[in-house]
Structure formats: structure tokens, C-alpha cells
Design an enzyme around this catalytic site. Structure first.
Site, PDB file in Angstrom:
ATOM      1  N   LYS A   1      83.672  84.471  52.911  1.00 45.25           N
ATOM      2  CA  LYS A   1      82.316  84.514  54.051  1.00 45.25           C
ATOM      3  C   LYS A   1      81.736  83.100  53.896  1.00 45.25           C
ATOM      4  O   LYS A   1      81.530  82.746  54.829  1.00 45.25           O
ATOM      5  CB  LYS A   1      81.506  85.505  53.361  1.00 45.25           C
ATOM      6  CG  LYS A   1      82.107  86.840  53.251  1.00 45.25           C
ATOM      7  CD  LYS A   1      81.052  87.997  52.775  1.00 45.25           C
ATOM      8  CE  LYS A   1      80.686  87.970  51.408  1.00 45.25           C
ATOM      9  NZ  LYS A   1      81.546  87.978  50.214  1.00 45.25           N
TER      10      LYS A   1
ATOM     11  N   ARG B   1      74.555  95.218  52.061  1.00 42.84           N
ATOM     12  CA  ARG B   1      75.392  95.543  50.879  1.00 42.84           C
ATOM     13  C   ARG B   1      75.384  96.838  50.698  1.00 42.84           C
ATOM     14  O   ARG B   1      75.830  96.990  49.677  1.00 42.84           O
ATOM     15  CB  ARG B   1      74.941  94.381  49.799  1.00 42.84           C
ATOM     16  CG  ARG B   1      76.158  93.438  49.507  1.00 42.84           C
ATOM     17  CD  ARG B   1      75.525  92.567  48.543  1.00 42.84           C
ATOM     18  NE  ARG B   1      76.316  91.793  47.712  1.00 42.84           N
ATOM     19  CZ  ARG B   1      76.883  90.572  47.962  1.00 42.84           C
ATOM     20  NH1 ARG B   1      76.310  90.199  49.004  1.00 42.84           N
ATOM     21  NH2 ARG B   1      77.658  90.214  47.260  1.00 42.84           N
TER      22      ARG B   1
ATOM     23  N   ARG C   1      87.289  78.613  42.031  1.00 43.49           N
ATOM     24  CA  ARG C   1      85.937  78.267  42.309  1.00 43.49           C
ATOM     25  C   ARG C   1      85.107  77.963  41.200  1.00 43.49           C
ATOM     26  O   ARG C   1      84.361  77.007  41.085  1.00 43.49           O
ATOM     27  CB  ARG C   1      85.077  79.177  43.453  1.00 43.49           C
ATOM     28  CG  ARG C   1      83.717  78.652  43.947  1.00 43.49           C
ATOM     29  CD  ARG C   1      82.979  79.741  44.850  1.00 43.49           C
ATOM     30  NE  ARG C   1      82.973  80.959  44.200  1.00 43.49           N
ATOM     31  CZ  ARG C   1      82.432  81.843  44.656  1.00 43.49           C
ATOM     32  NH1 ARG C   1      82.133  81.946  45.959  1.00 43.49           N
ATOM     33  NH2 ARG C   1      82.043  83.138  44.190  1.00 43.49           N
TER      34      ARG C   1
ATOM     35  N   ARG D   1      79.184  78.281  39.594  1.00 41.75           N
ATOM     36  CA  ARG D   1      78.170  79.655  39.447  1.00 41.75           C
ATOM     37  C   ARG D   1      78.358  80.258  38.617  1.00 41.75           C
ATOM     38  O   ARG D   1      79.325  80.805  38.089  1.00 41.75           O
ATOM     39  CB  ARG D   1      78.606  80.133  40.783  1.00 41.75           C
ATOM     40  CG  ARG D   1      77.747  80.316  42.083  1.00 41.75           C
ATOM     41  CD  ARG D   1      78.324  80.781  43.302  1.00 41.75           C
ATOM     42  NE  ARG D   1      78.235  82.136  43.244  1.00 41.75           N
ATOM     43  CZ  ARG D   1      78.799  83.143  44.065  1.00 41.75           C
ATOM     44  NH1 ARG D   1      78.842  82.639  45.426  1.00 41.75           N
ATOM     45  NH2 ARG D   1      78.636  84.323  44.013  1.00 41.75           N
TER      46      ARG D   1
ATOM     47  N   ARG E   1      81.292  92.841  39.879  1.00 43.20           N
ATOM     48  CA  ARG E   1      80.932  92.501  41.367  1.00 43.20           C
ATOM     49  C   ARG E   1      82.085  93.044  42.407  1.00 43.20           C
ATOM     50  O   ARG E   1      81.624  93.702  43.275  1.00 43.20           O
ATOM     51  CB  ARG E   1      81.015  91.066  41.466  1.00 43.20           C
ATOM     52  CG  ARG E   1      79.945  90.258  40.846  1.00 43.20           C
ATOM     53  CD  ARG E   1      80.180  88.822  40.810  1.00 43.20           C
ATOM     54  NE  ARG E   1      80.348  88.171  42.105  1.00 43.20           N
ATOM     55  CZ  ARG E   1      80.864  86.886  42.078  1.00 43.20           C
ATOM     56  NH1 ARG E   1      81.308  85.997  41.020  1.00 43.20           N
ATOM     57  NH2 ARG E   1      81.011  86.147  43.252  1.00 43.20           N
TER      58      ARG E   1
HETATM   59  P1  AP5 Z   1      83.792  81.823  49.520  1.00 45.18           P
HETATM   60  O1  AP5 Z   1      83.727  81.447  50.852  1.00 45.18           O
HETATM   61  O2  AP5 Z   1      82.886  81.205  48.494  1.00 45.18           O
HETATM   62  O3  AP5 Z   1      83.672  83.501  49.296  1.00 45.18           O
HETATM   63  P2  AP5 Z   1      82.653  84.261  49.626  1.00 45.18           P
HETATM   64  O4  AP5 Z   1      82.904  85.387  50.581  1.00 45.18           O
HETATM   65  O5  AP5 Z   1      81.150  83.707  50.131  1.00 45.18           O
HETATM   66  O6  AP5 Z   1      82.241  85.035  48.083  1.00 45.18           O
HETATM   67  P3  AP5 Z   1      81.025  85.095  47.287  1.00 45.18           P
HETATM   68  O7  AP5 Z   1      81.480  84.977  45.987  1.00 45.18           O
HETATM   69  O8  AP5 Z   1      79.959  84.282  47.757  1.00 45.18           O
HETATM   70  O9  AP5 Z   1      80.506  86.586  47.539  1.00 45.18           O
HETATM   71  P4  AP5 Z   1      79.474  87.528  47.042  1.00 45.18           P
HETATM   72  O10 AP5 Z   1      79.400  88.628  47.911  1.00 45.18           O
HETATM   73  O11 AP5 Z   1      80.120  87.903  45.561  1.00 45.18           O
HETATM   74  O12 AP5 Z   1      78.357  86.569  46.441  1.00 45.18           O
HETATM   75  P5  AP5 Z   1      76.886  86.531  47.016  1.00 45.18           P
HETATM   76  O13 AP5 Z   1      76.595  84.816  47.134  1.00 45.18           O
HETATM   77  O14 AP5 Z   1      77.022  86.686  48.457  1.00 45.18           O
HETATM   78  O15 AP5 Z   1      85.277  81.592  48.798  1.00 45.18           O
HETATM   79  C1  AP5 Z   1      85.588  81.940  47.709  1.00 45.18           C
HETATM   80  C2  AP5 Z   1      86.575  80.743  47.044  1.00 45.18           C
HETATM   81  O16 AP5 Z   1      87.940  80.854  47.943  1.00 45.18           O
HETATM   82  C3  AP5 Z   1      86.108  79.194  47.444  1.00 45.18           C
HETATM   83  O17 AP5 Z   1      86.441  78.650  46.295  1.00 45.18           O
HETATM   84  C4  AP5 Z   1      86.977  78.956  48.889  1.00 45.18           C
HETATM   85  O18 AP5 Z   1      87.109  77.536  48.867  1.00 45.18           O
HETATM   86  C5  AP5 Z   1      88.134  79.753  48.410  1.00 45.18           C
HETATM   87  N1  AP5 Z   1      88.657  80.100  49.777  1.00 45.18           N
HETATM   88  C6  AP5 Z   1      88.229  80.778  50.998  1.00 45.18           C
HETATM   89  N2  AP5 Z   1      88.999  81.008  51.658  1.00 45.18           N
HETATM   90  C7  AP5 Z   1      90.307  80.547  51.402  1.00 45.18           C
HETATM   91  C8  AP5 Z   1      91.461  80.886  52.160  1.00 45.18           C
HETATM   92  N3  AP5 Z   1      91.932  81.366  53.403  1.00 45.18           N
HETATM   93  N4  AP5 Z   1      92.581  80.410  51.358  1.00 45.18           N
HETATM   94  C9  AP5 Z   1      92.330  79.924  50.067  1.00 45.18           C
HETATM   95  N5  AP5 Z   1      91.026  79.825  49.406  1.00 45.18           N
HETATM   96  C10 AP5 Z   1      90.210  80.068  50.092  1.00 45.18           C
HETATM   97  O19 AP5 Z   1      75.989  87.207  46.185  1.00 45.18           O
HETATM   98  C11 AP5 Z   1      75.878  86.827  44.862  1.00 45.18           C
HETATM   99  C12 AP5 Z   1      74.893  87.671  44.140  1.00 45.18           C
HETATM  100  O20 AP5 Z   1      73.784  87.730  44.593  1.00 45.18           O
HETATM  101  C13 AP5 Z   1      75.391  89.381  44.269  1.00 45.18           C
HETATM  102  O21 AP5 Z   1      76.239  89.649  43.040  1.00 45.18           O
HETATM  103  C14 AP5 Z   1      74.220  90.125  44.100  1.00 45.18           C
HETATM  104  O22 AP5 Z   1      73.800  90.139  42.748  1.00 45.18           O
HETATM  105  C15 AP5 Z   1      73.085  89.307  44.767  1.00 45.18           C
HETATM  106  N6  AP5 Z   1      73.068  89.600  46.275  1.00 45.18           N
HETATM  107  C16 AP5 Z   1      73.634  88.916  47.352  1.00 45.18           C
HETATM  108  N7  AP5 Z   1      73.160  89.731  48.665  1.00 45.18           N
HETATM  109  C17 AP5 Z   1      72.980  90.705  48.132  1.00 45.18           C
HETATM  110  C18 AP5 Z   1      72.212  91.820  48.705  1.00 45.18           C
HETATM  111  N8  AP5 Z   1      72.338  92.050  50.431  1.00 45.18           N
HETATM  112  N9  AP5 Z   1      71.874  93.000  48.076  1.00 45.18           N
HETATM  113  C19 AP5 Z   1      71.581  92.814  47.050  1.00 45.18           C
HETATM  114  N10 AP5 Z   1      72.096  91.720  46.041  1.00 45.18           N
HETATM  115  C20 AP5 Z   1      72.710  90.838  46.858  1.00 45.18           C
HETATM  116 MG    MG Z   2      79.270  83.431  49.508  1.00 45.66          MG
END
Ligand code: AP5
Ligand code: MG
Length: 189
Positions: free
Chosen positions: A14, A89, A128, A134, A146
């Protein structure tokens, strides 16, 4: 205004894909995860409360993220729309978003869903973890929680957006460029 939901499990890509999407369609990128990590880094009260939940791989309360989203809708100007990364979410968040937008005479344009298998989630997050440091990437049991939280609380949104006719699923396996081209194709349909 366009309101895109960028959906998918942890590590689906994402954040990686958001940059090209906002540039091409003149959107404001809102990642609730990034907003929460900034609160933690800034040492705010909200950040302190969120930290324990995030570090354990649990969701923060719905009201917290809903408030952050609404504040952005109220303050960001001069964009053609918003790209909501990691929000909603839960079903409650999806309903709150719907209400928030309908008060503005707006609605969700599409839910762009990046799908990858759980095994690839672990692989990408392990990579990552070596690069970004992180806190919620560091321990495998947190990553597993997660993924579990995603399946239990977030996956029901697939049926929710399908029922609304807004769901567009994209295969998230492939190179970053391949996935990006699939996303653009889905957004232009
Ligand atoms: P990346 O693009 O970083 O993936 P992402 O989908 O953004 O993954 P996240 O880990 O950020 O998602 P998440 O939902 O767990 O975390 P968030 O920050 O939202 O890609 C991942 C890796 O893969 C990178 O190294 C990238 O380079 C690589 N990659 C990408 N595409 C690739 C490809 N095609 N080929 C190869 N490699 C590739 O949330 C964190 C925490 O915040 C949650 O756990 C929760 O506690 C809280 N939170 C956030 N939003 C909410 C909400 N709405 N409600 C409640 N709690 C929330
Ligand atoms: Mg992200």
C-alpha cells in the site's frame, strides 16, 4: 472529489504504490499507520496510548483513526481527492467513513485492494525490518498477530465493498511496476 480506499494485508504494498497513485491523480495520501507513527515520534499523549497497541500488532480504537481522517478532510485543500491507506480497517470505520463523506455530499469512489498470500506478507515484512526498523516489524509473533487481526477485523470489508459495487481486487504479487500498472488499469476503468 475522489475518495479511494487503498486496501490490503500488512506488507501488501500500500505505502509503496501510494506515491505513484497520488502523483498521477493529484490525491492527498493519508496513511493512518504513518500518522500514528508520527504521533509516537512526537511524543504526544495519543502516540503514547497508541504505541502499546501498535507494537503488539493490535488495532487502535476506531474513534482515534476516524478523528485523524476527518481532521485531514477538513484541513487539506487543493487536491482532487484522497487516497486512504490502511483506513478503514473495521466495519465500524467503514460506516464512519460513509457517514463522514455523506455529510459532505461525497462517497467512496472505489476500494483498490492489493492481495498477496500470508507467506509473502511475512517475507516482505522480514525484508523491510532490516531496512526501516519499524517496531511492529521486528518480531515474528507481532507480524503474525497483524495478519490474524487483518483476517478477523479487516477482511470483512471485502464483502462490504463488493456489496456496494466498489471493490477492485489487484494481484499484488509481481514487481512494483507490474502491480502499479494493474492499479492504474483498475482506477481508469
Ligand atoms: P509496503 O508498501 O510498506 O506495504 P504496506 O501495505 O504499506 O504494509 P504496512 O506494513 O505498512 O501495512 P500495515 O497495514 O500493517 O501497517 P500500517 O502502517 O497501516 O511494503 C512492504 C515491503 O514490501 C516494503 O519493504 C516494500 O519495499 C516491499 N514491496 C512492496 N511491493 C513490493 C513488490 N511488488 N515486490 C517486492 N517487494 C515489494 O499500520 C500499522 C499499525 O497502525 C496497525 O497495526 C495498527 O495498530 C495501527 N493502525 C493503522 N491504521 C489503523 C486503523 N485504520 N485502525 C486501527 N489501527 C490502525
Ligand atoms: Mg504502509
Amino acid at each position: 472529489m475522489k475518495y479511494y480506499v487503498l486496501f490490503g494485508p500488512p506488507g501488501a504494498g500500500k505505502g509503496t504504490q501510494a506515491g505513484a497513485m497520488v502523483e498521477r491523480y493529484k490525491l492527498c495520501h493519508i496513511s493512518t499507520g504513518e500518522l500514528l507513527r508520527s504521533e509516537i515520534a512526537a511524543g504526544t499523549e495519543l502516540g503514547a496510548k497508541a504505541k502499546a497497541l501498535i507494537d503488539a500488532g493490535n488495532l487502535v480504537p476506531d474513534e482515534v483513526v476516524e478523528g485523524m481522517i476527518e481532521a485531514k478532510f477538513n484541513s487539506v485543500k487543493n487536491v482532487e481527492g484522497f487516497l486512504l491507506d490502511g483506513f478503514p480497517r473495521t466495519l465500524a470505520q467503514a460506516d464512519a467513513l460513509k457517514d463522514m463523506l455523506s455529510r459532505r455530499g461525497e462517497s467512496v469512489t472505489a476500494c483498490i485492494s492489493l492481495m498477496i498470500p500470508d507467506a509473502l506478507v511475512h517475507e516482505r515484512i522480514a525484508n523491510r525490518a532490516k531496512l526501516e526498523g519499524r517496531a511492529d516489524d521486528a518480531r515474528d509473533e507481532v507480524v503474525s498477530n497483524r495478519v490474524k487481526t487483518y483476517h478477523e477485523k479487516t477482511e470483512p470489508l471485502i464483502a462490504y465493498y463488493k456489496a456496494a459495487g466498489l471493490y477492485r481486487e489487484i494481484d499484488g504479487v509481481g514487481t512494483i511496476e507490474e502491480v502499479r500498472n494493474r492499479i492504474f488499469e483498475a482506477m481508469e476503468k
